[in-house]
Design an enzyme around this catalytic site. Structure first.
Site, PDB file in Angstrom:
ATOM      1  N   GLU A  81       0.621  -1.204   0.053  1.00  0.00           N
ATOM      2  CA  GLU A  81      -0.076   0.154  -0.070  1.00  0.00           C
ATOM      3  C   GLU A  81       1.003   1.119  -0.086  1.00  0.00           C
ATOM      4  O   GLU A  81       0.263   2.337  -0.103  1.00  0.00           O
ATOM      5  CB  GLU A  81      -0.919   0.032   1.154  1.00  0.00           C
ATOM      6  CG  GLU A  81      -0.202  -0.059   2.675  1.00  0.00           C
ATOM      7  CD  GLU A  81      -1.066  -0.032   3.733  1.00  0.00           C
ATOM      8  OE1 GLU A  81      -1.961   0.995   3.849  1.00  0.00           O
ATOM      9  OE2 GLU A  81      -1.556  -1.040   4.376  1.00  0.00           O
ATOM     10  N   CYS A 113      -3.642  -3.364   4.464  1.00  0.00           N
ATOM     11  CA  CYS A 113      -2.830  -4.426   4.716  1.00  0.00           C
ATOM     12  C   CYS A 113      -2.946  -6.020   4.126  1.00  0.00           C
ATOM     13  O   CYS A 113      -2.282  -6.868   4.309  1.00  0.00           O
ATOM     14  CB  CYS A 113      -2.577  -4.540   6.198  1.00  0.00           C
ATOM     15  SG  CYS A 113      -2.004  -2.955   7.046  1.00  0.00           S
ATOM     16  N   THR A 156       3.204   3.410  16.058  1.00  0.00           N
ATOM     17  CA  THR A 156       2.578   2.355  15.207  1.00  0.00           C
ATOM     18  C   THR A 156       3.179   2.199  13.874  1.00  0.00           C
ATOM     19  O   THR A 156       2.644   1.551  13.051  1.00  0.00           O
ATOM     20  CB  THR A 156       1.229   2.122  15.402  1.00  0.00           C
ATOM     21  OG1 THR A 156       0.435   3.126  14.679  1.00  0.00           O
ATOM     22  CG2 THR A 156       0.653   2.059  16.792  1.00  0.00           C
ATOM     23  N   SER A 205     -10.545   2.343  13.895  1.00  0.00           N
ATOM     24  CA  SER A 205      -9.820   1.259  13.126  1.00  0.00           C
ATOM     25  C   SER A 205      -9.771   0.181  14.054  1.00  0.00           C
ATOM     26  O   SER A 205      -9.811  -1.225  13.534  1.00  0.00           O
ATOM     27  CB  SER A 205      -8.486   1.726  12.788  1.00  0.00           C
ATOM     28  OG  SER A 205      -7.742   1.821  13.694  1.00  0.00           O
ATOM     29  N   HIS A 241      -2.886 -10.245  11.903  1.00  0.00           N
ATOM     30  CA  HIS A 241      -2.401  -9.177  11.432  1.00  0.00           C
ATOM     31  C   HIS A 241      -1.942  -8.161  12.789  1.00  0.00           C
ATOM     32  O   HIS A 241      -2.734  -7.979  13.669  1.00  0.00           O
ATOM     33  CB  HIS A 241      -3.261  -8.210  10.736  1.00  0.00           C
ATOM     34  CG  HIS A 241      -2.921  -6.935  10.416  1.00  0.00           C
ATOM     35  ND1 HIS A 241      -1.552  -6.754   9.586  1.00  0.00           N
ATOM     36  CD2 HIS A 241      -3.432  -5.786  10.554  1.00  0.00           C
ATOM     37  CE1 HIS A 241      -1.689  -5.469   9.578  1.00  0.00           C
ATOM     38  NE2 HIS A 241      -2.721  -4.824  10.277  1.00  0.00           N
ATOM     39  N   LYS A 250      -5.836  -7.889  21.787  1.00  0.00           N
ATOM     40  CA  LYS A 250      -7.420  -7.682  21.880  1.00  0.00           C
ATOM     41  C   LYS A 250      -7.910  -8.445  20.794  1.00  0.00           C
ATOM     42  O   LYS A 250      -9.098  -9.087  21.203  1.00  0.00           O
ATOM     43  CB  LYS A 250      -7.579  -6.176  21.246  1.00  0.00           C
ATOM     44  CG  LYS A 250      -7.007  -5.238  22.404  1.00  0.00           C
ATOM     45  CD  LYS A 250      -7.380  -3.845  21.440  1.00  0.00           C
ATOM     46  CE  LYS A 250      -6.842  -2.613  22.347  1.00  0.00           C
ATOM     47  NZ  LYS A 250      -7.398  -1.986  23.281  1.00  0.00           N
ATOM     48  N   ASN A 284       4.866  -2.172  12.624  1.00  0.00           N
ATOM     49  CA  ASN A 284       3.888  -2.331  11.622  1.00  0.00           C
ATOM     50  C   ASN A 284       4.581  -2.516  10.382  1.00  0.00           C
ATOM     51  O   ASN A 284       5.205  -1.409   9.929  1.00  0.00           O
ATOM     52  CB  ASN A 284       2.603  -1.540  11.707  1.00  0.00           C
ATOM     53  CG  ASN A 284       1.477  -2.057  10.808  1.00  0.00           C
ATOM     54  OD1 ASN A 284       1.510  -2.979  10.182  1.00  0.00           O
ATOM     55  ND2 ASN A 284       0.124  -1.185  10.948  1.00  0.00           N
ATOM     56  N   SER A 317      -7.517  -2.609   6.048  1.00  0.00           N
ATOM     57  CA  SER A 317      -8.341  -1.320   6.410  1.00  0.00           C
ATOM     58  C   SER A 317      -9.216  -1.126   5.067  1.00  0.00           C
ATOM     59  O   SER A 317      -8.661  -1.328   3.812  1.00  0.00           O
ATOM     60  CB  SER A 317      -7.774  -0.283   6.750  1.00  0.00           C
ATOM     61  OG  SER A 317      -7.252  -0.260   8.248  1.00  0.00           O
TER      62      SER A 317
HETATM   63  P1  HMG Z   1      -3.921   6.268  21.377  1.00  0.00           P
HETATM   64  O1  HMG Z   1      -5.156   7.227  21.611  1.00  0.00           O
HETATM   65  O2  HMG Z   1      -2.514   7.385  21.239  1.00  0.00           O
HETATM   66  O3  HMG Z   1      -3.746   5.393  22.459  1.00  0.00           O
HETATM   67  O4  HMG Z   1      -3.972   5.692  20.071  1.00  0.00           O
HETATM   68  P2  HMG Z   1      -4.839   4.950  23.751  1.00  0.00           P
HETATM   69  O5  HMG Z   1      -5.261   5.967  24.769  1.00  0.00           O
HETATM   70  O6  HMG Z   1      -5.678   3.952  22.828  1.00  0.00           O
HETATM   71  O7  HMG Z   1      -3.686   4.019  24.581  1.00  0.00           O
HETATM   72  C1  HMG Z   1      -3.166   2.807  24.046  1.00  0.00           C
HETATM   73  C2  HMG Z   1      -3.190   1.738  24.977  1.00  0.00           C
HETATM   74  O8  HMG Z   1      -1.962   2.117  25.867  1.00  0.00           O
HETATM   75  C3  HMG Z   1      -4.279   1.628  25.986  1.00  0.00           C
HETATM   76  O9  HMG Z   1      -4.558   0.198  26.107  1.00  0.00           O
HETATM   77  C4  HMG Z   1      -4.234   2.411  27.038  1.00  0.00           C
HETATM   78  O10 HMG Z   1      -4.886   1.735  28.226  1.00  0.00           O
HETATM   79  C5  HMG Z   1      -2.609   2.314  27.123  1.00  0.00           C
HETATM   80  P3  HMG Z   1      -6.128  -0.619  25.661  1.00  0.00           P
HETATM   81  O11 HMG Z   1      -6.753   0.063  26.390  1.00  0.00           O
HETATM   82  O12 HMG Z   1      -6.079  -0.222  24.153  1.00  0.00           O
HETATM   83  O13 HMG Z   1      -5.593  -1.953  25.923  1.00  0.00           O
HETATM   84  N1  HMG Z   1      -1.892   3.092  28.057  1.00  0.00           N
HETATM   85  C6  HMG Z   1      -0.907   2.561  29.145  1.00  0.00           C
HETATM   86  N2  HMG Z   1      -0.608   1.314  29.331  1.00  0.00           N
HETATM   87  C7  HMG Z   1       0.463   1.359  30.273  1.00  0.00           C
HETATM   88  N3  HMG Z   1       1.029   2.375  31.028  1.00  0.00           N
HETATM   89  C8  HMG Z   1       0.511   3.682  30.771  1.00  0.00           C
HETATM   90  C9  HMG Z   1      -0.614   3.749  29.566  1.00  0.00           C
HETATM   91  N4  HMG Z   1      -1.072   4.735  29.045  1.00  0.00           N
HETATM   92  C10 HMG Z   1      -1.937   4.333  28.120  1.00  0.00           C
HETATM   93  N5  HMG Z   1       1.077   4.472  31.348  1.00  0.00           N
HETATM   94  C11 HMG Z   1      -3.738   3.926  18.515  1.00  0.00           C
HETATM   95  C12 HMG Z   1      -3.614   4.245  19.919  1.00  0.00           C
HETATM   96  C13 HMG Z   1      -3.273   2.425  18.137  1.00  0.00           C
HETATM   97  C14 HMG Z   1      -5.281   4.143  18.402  1.00  0.00           C
HETATM   98  C15 HMG Z   1      -3.015   4.997  17.694  1.00  0.00           C
HETATM   99  O14 HMG Z   1      -1.536   4.455  17.721  1.00  0.00           O
HETATM  100  C16 HMG Z   1      -3.279   4.689  16.022  1.00  0.00           C
HETATM  101  O15 HMG Z   1      -4.185   5.393  15.503  1.00  0.00           O
HETATM  102  N6  HMG Z   1      -2.447   3.825  15.438  1.00  0.00           N
HETATM  103  C17 HMG Z   1      -2.650   3.654  13.978  1.00  0.00           C
HETATM  104  C18 HMG Z   1      -3.906   2.708  13.595  1.00  0.00           C
HETATM  105  C19 HMG Z   1      -3.848   1.253  14.118  1.00  0.00           C
HETATM  106  O16 HMG Z   1      -2.712   0.669  14.162  1.00  0.00           O
HETATM  107  N7  HMG Z   1      -4.977   0.719  14.169  1.00  0.00           N
HETATM  108  C20 HMG Z   1      -5.069  -0.973  14.389  1.00  0.00           C
HETATM  109  C21 HMG Z   1      -6.296  -1.467  13.767  1.00  0.00           C
HETATM  110  S1  HMG Z   1      -6.601  -1.009  11.968  1.00  0.00           S
HETATM  111  C22 HMG Z   1      -5.379  -1.875  11.081  1.00  0.00           C
HETATM  112  O17 HMG Z   1      -4.680  -2.986  11.750  1.00  0.00           O
HETATM  113  C23 HMG Z   1      -4.963  -1.753   9.560  1.00  0.00           C
HETATM  114  C24 HMG Z   1      -3.612  -1.049   9.407  1.00  0.00           C
HETATM  115  O18 HMG Z   1      -2.716  -1.988   9.793  1.00  0.00           O
HETATM  116  C25 HMG Z   1      -3.803  -0.517   8.144  1.00  0.00           C
HETATM  117  C26 HMG Z   1      -3.829  -1.137   6.902  1.00  0.00           C
HETATM  118  O19 HMG Z   1      -4.650  -2.148   6.892  1.00  0.00           O
HETATM  119  O20 HMG Z   1      -3.405  -0.887   6.096  1.00  0.00           O
HETATM  120  C27 HMG Z   1      -3.507   0.054  10.593  1.00  0.00           C
END
Ligand code: HMG
Length: 394
Positions: A81, A113, A156, A205, A241, A250, A284, A317
C-alpha cells in the site's frame, strides 16, 4: 485429488535502523508504559533514505529464493500500500533487480494491509487449478508504515518486507482451502493520493479490525466444520495481522469470545505470544505484518510444531479480512531458524530520536532525490533521474 499447496520458503528484510520505544515515549512526553505495554512495542524499524518498498521487497525475495532456479518462478505478485509509482508496479522493478524470467507473470496488488494476502490467495488458487504447470509463485508483502511525526499513529509505524515462495511442495506450511472472508466499506484508515502519510481514525480502526475478525472467523467456521465451543483450541498458534502487538492481544480475546470462552485471555501465552516476538521489535509492516508473525512463530516457538495446525487472520483497512488455517510441515522450524532472523535484528543500529526525525523529514523529498556521487550498497534506491527511479544492482 487435493493438491497440497503452501509456503516452501520465506525471506525477511528490515531496515538497518530502529528507534527504542522507551526513548520515543520520553521524547514525546508520554509515559513509557503507554508505548511499551499499552501499544506493546519495544523497537520500531526506520527506513533509511536509500530504502523504499522496492529495495525491501528485493532483499526479502533474495532470502526466500536462495538455491531456487529462477526459471521455476511463473508468477510474482507484490502486495503493497506504499507503492513508488501510480502506474508502474513495484513488481516490475523487482523483476528487473532479481532477474526473474521474462515469461513470469508480474503485477502489484493493493488493499491496505490485505494486499499481500490477496497475492497469496491468488497464488494458492493458481497452483490448485493447475494453471501453474509445475511452476512456483513468489509473493512479496512490502511496506513502509508512516503516520508522521508526533501523530497518534507515530508509535505504530515500521518498515519491512516478507517474501514467500508458494508451491506444491510446501516445506514450511501447507494451507487448507477453507477460507472465511469478511468485507465492509469503512473509513478507518486510508492514504489520500496527495499524502505520503496515512490518515487514520485510530480508535474506530480498532473496532473495524475486531468486527472484521469476528466476521471472517465465523465465515471460516461456517465453510468448515462448524462452530464448537473449543474450535480455536485446534490451533497450536494463531498468527494475526499485527499493526501493533497489543492489537493481536485484543484480537485473540475477541476470537475466543466468539468461541464462548469464559476466560478469553488465558490462551494468549500459548497461542499468540511467540507470534509477537519479531513484530514487537519491528513495528507495523502493513501487508507483511501477519507473515512476520508467522515467521516469529516458526522462529521462536519452543514447542515442536511439526504437523500442528495454525490459524491465520489478515486484515486490510477499508476493509477486507480473511481467516484460514494450515499445517506446519515437519522440519519447518529448523529451516526458519537457519535464516538467522535474530542476528538480522541484532545487527541493526539504534537511532537517537533526533536522527530519526531527520531521516523522516529527509524522506519527504525522496521521490525527487537526485542521485549522488557516493557509492550506494547493492539493491538500494539511488535517486530519480529524468523521472526514472534508479536502483543499485548486485
Ligand atoms: P492512542 O489514542 O494514542 O492510545 O491511540 P490509547 O489511549 O488508545 O492507548 C493505547 C493503549 O495504551 C491503551 O491500551 C491504554 O490503556 C494504554 P488498551 O486500552 O487499548 O488496552 N496505556 C498505558 N499502558 C500502560 N501504561 C501507561 C499507559 N497509558 C496508556 N502509562 C492507536 C492508539 C493504536 C489508536 C494509535 O496509535 C493509532 O491510531 N495507530 C494507527 C492505527 C492502527 O494501528 N489501528 C489498528 C487497527 S486497523 C489495522 O490494523 C490496519 C492497519 O494496519 C492499516 C492497513 O490495513 O493498511 C493500521
Amino acid at each position: 485429488m487435493t493438491v497440497s499447496v503452501g509456503i516452501e520458503a520465506m525471506g525477511l528484510a528490515v531496515p538497518e535502523l530502529y528507534v527504542d520505544m522507551a526513548q520515543l515515549a520520553e521524547a514525546r512526553g508520554v509515559p513509557v508504559g503507554k508505548f511499551v505495554e499499552g501499544i506493546g512495542l519495544k523497537q520500531m524499524s526506520v527506513p533509511a533514505v536509500d530504502e523504499d518498498t522496492v529495495t525491501l521487497a528485493v532483499r526479502a525475495a533474495r532470502m526466500a529464493l536462495a538455491g531456487v532456479d529462477l526459471k521455476d518462478v511463473g508468477l510474482c505478485i507484490v502486495g503493497t500500500e506504499t507503492a513508488v509509482d501510480h502506474s508502474k508496479p513495484v513488481t516490475s522493478f523487482v523483476q528487473g533487480l532479481l532477474g526473474l524470467p521474462t515469461h513470469c507473470r508480474i503485477y502489484e496488488t493493493k488493499h491496505a494491509c490485505y494486499g499481500g494476502t490477496a497475492g497469496l490467495m491468488t497464488a494458492l488458487d493458481w497452483i490448485r487449478s493447475g494453471s501453474n504447470r509445475g511452476r512456483k509463485a513468489l509473493i512479496i508483502a512490502s511496506d513502509i508504515a508512516r503516520y508522521g511525526l508526533r501523530s497518534a499513529g507515530e508509535p505504530t509505524q515500521g518498515a519491512g518486507a516478507v517474501a514467500m515462495l508458494v508451491s506444491a511442495t510446501p516445506s514450511l506450511v501447507a494451507f487448507d482451502q477453507n477460507v472465511g472472508t469478511y468485507a465492509n466499506d469503512v473509513m478507518d484508515f486510508w492514504r489520500p493520493l496527495y499524502s505520503k502519510d496515512a490518515v487514520v481514525d485510530g480508535q474506530y480502526s480498532v473496532t473495524c479490525y475486531l468486527d472484521a475478525l469476528r466476521g471472517a472467523y465465523r465465515a471460516h467456521q461456517e465453510t468448515g466444520t462448524g462452530v464448537t465451543p473449543s474450535y480455536s483450541d485446534r490451533f497450536a498458534a494463531i498468527a494475526y495481522h499485527v499493526p501493533y502487538p497489543k492489537m493481536a492481544k485484543k484480537a485473540h480475546e475477541a476470537l475466543r469470545l466468539v468461541d464462548g470462552d469464559a476466560a478469553p485471555a488465558a490462551s494468549f501465552e500459548r497461542q499468540v505470544r511467540t507470534g509477537l516476538l519479531l513484530p514487537e521489535r519491528v513495528g507495523n509492516i502493513y501487508t507483511g505484518s501477519l507473515y512476520l508473525s508467522l515467521l516469529s512463530v516458526l522462529n521462536g516457538d519452543p514447542r515442536a510444531l511439526d504437523g500442528q495446525a495454525l490459524g491465520f487472520f489478515s486484515y486490510g483497512s477499508g476493509s477486507c479480512a480473511e481467516f484460514w488455517s494450515g499445517t506446519v510441515t515437519p522440519g519447518a522450524q529448523a529451516k526458519v531458524k537457519a535464516l538467522g532472523l535474530g542476528a538480522l535484528l541484532e545487527a541493526r543500529r539504534q537511532l537517537t530520536i533526533a536522527e530519526y526525525e531527520q531521516i523522516m523529514t529527509a524522506r519527504e523529498g525522496l521521490d525527487t532525490r537526485v542521485p549522488g556521487a557516493d557509492p550506494v550498497p547493492a539493491f538500494r534506491f539511488a535517486g530519480v533521474e529524468n523521472h526514472r527511479r534508479l536502483y543499485t544492482r548486485a
